[in-house]
Design an enzyme around this catalytic site. Sequence first.
Site, PDB file in Angstrom:
ATOM      1  NE  ARG A   1      -3.619  -2.482   2.128  1.00 26.88           N
ATOM      2  CZ  ARG A   1      -4.584  -2.864   2.955  1.00 26.88           C
ATOM      3  NH1 ARG A   1      -4.926  -2.073   3.952  1.00 26.88           N
ATOM      4  NH2 ARG A   1      -5.200  -3.997   2.780  1.00 26.88           N
TER       5      ARG A   1
ATOM      6  NE  ARG B   1      -1.947  -1.304  11.910  1.00 27.64           N
ATOM      7  CZ  ARG B   1      -2.886  -0.691  11.207  1.00 27.64           C
ATOM      8  NH1 ARG B   1      -4.147  -1.065  11.328  1.00 27.64           N
ATOM      9  NH2 ARG B   1      -2.559   0.288  10.397  1.00 27.64           N
TER      10      ARG B   1
END
Length: 422
Positions: free
Chosen positions: A261, A389
């Site tokens: 991304r 994460r």
Amino acid sequence: MIDLKLLRDDPERIRAALKKRNSDIDLDRIIEMEKQRRAGMTEVQELKSKRNALSEEIAKLKRQGEEPEKLMEQARLLSEQIKKKEEKQRETEQNFGDAVQWLPNVPHESVPVGAGPEANRFIRGLTKAPEADFEVLPHWDICEALDILDLKRASKISGSRFILYKGMGALLERALINFFLDLHTTKHGYTEIFPPVLNPTECLYGTGQLPKLESDMYRCRDDAFYLTPTAEVPLTNMHREEILLEKQLPVRYVAYTPCFRREAGSYGKEVRGITRVHQFNKVELVKYATPENGYTEFEKMLKDAEAAVKALRLPYRIMLLCTGDMTFASAITYDIEVYAPGMKEWLEVSSISCYEQYQSRRANIRYRRPGKGVDFVYTMNGSGLATPRTFIAIVENYQTEDGRIKIPDVLRQYVGVDSIGK
RNA sequence: GGAGAGGUGGCCGAGCGGUCGAAGGCACCCGCUUGCUAAGCGGUUUCUCGUCGAAAGAUGGGACGGGAGUUCGAAUCUCCCCCUCUCCGCCA
């Protein structure tokens, strides 16, 4: 793509949906274009019908050995006329098609209306961030101390917002991927796929990343490929232009892929650490289901993703995203957030969305019910989970006061040790 | 990269420029039948988009990898592109 019948028969529902999403799309213009398109279509069709009749007549006469020159001349003129009209019509269709691609999905009725995160609805999990009994270091500090991430060198070889895992860090990352894949294949009935991650333009239209998210993706210079932003793209496009059998459904796929991304426009936010990066690893779940079972399967998928967080014993909560926080193509989205006590933040590790028939209409994915024709499938996907994460949550939640990181029980068989450090 | 073959309905697979939306098979669905872990017989079933209709349906357009062309008319002829397979070369 939204249902064109809805556009015609109940445009107010779409208008309401657009309003909920705070969209400024000019719906009336699109409706007008659609009317024009149909009018033009009818015109062309009538001309063609005439030509077909003439051609048939000619064929008949020829079989009787005649040369119906007058009729042939007539037909020739008709054909010319048709060609011109068709050209115009093609343009009309093109414009309409381009415009309609920009219409977002209609949100599910249970989705709260709102502009941003504050309107998201708590579903279950922890209501409050758990407190640690010592000062937990943020992941960038503890990982540097333990030499398991090397962000300086990541930046040297690729740039900022890239991750370089090192030593036990790399092993932990690999362990997470394997654990997630094993969990979903053995416990939840997903079939593992290892797809290509360069995907052509059609695929990105199919799942709805294009046209809207063009600038969020990496595009290849010499070939018409994008680096996949999520395995949702290859997995959902696997059955593009297909008619599945009802008994094949639900289809459940799980895949590990790197995700790419550009994160354009996000600079300035979340600058430290690895919460927002250009390349990350994710294990993705995708399902195709019948409309009747769609939401049952969707809730199951949420549980499948939740199972991963639970197994890792991470503090988490599940949020139902409001209309303003959902992506373009989604009808409903849950986020699973884990708490990172070092950063003192909730981090989204999974986003589970149901698209209903929005993607399947775009990608033309249908199924046949015996004796009852064909219909579009429901598609849905969810992270199960995204690693960076999760990695953060582990190194911060499993940190010990003396600066080690314990390994969650379920990962020990993959990592081979009980803790990282000393 | 070079040479050859091929891309047709949910699947396999035929298809002299008009009567082909497409034989046949499989699968599916609906009947009938049968005493046996299922078979036999008969029938139905491509998809899509308009128009009319509350609906059942009626009626028309389109689709044989994609696009352009020739023709009154193209699955069938011509050109371009894409993809698959086989062989050769090259490379991880």
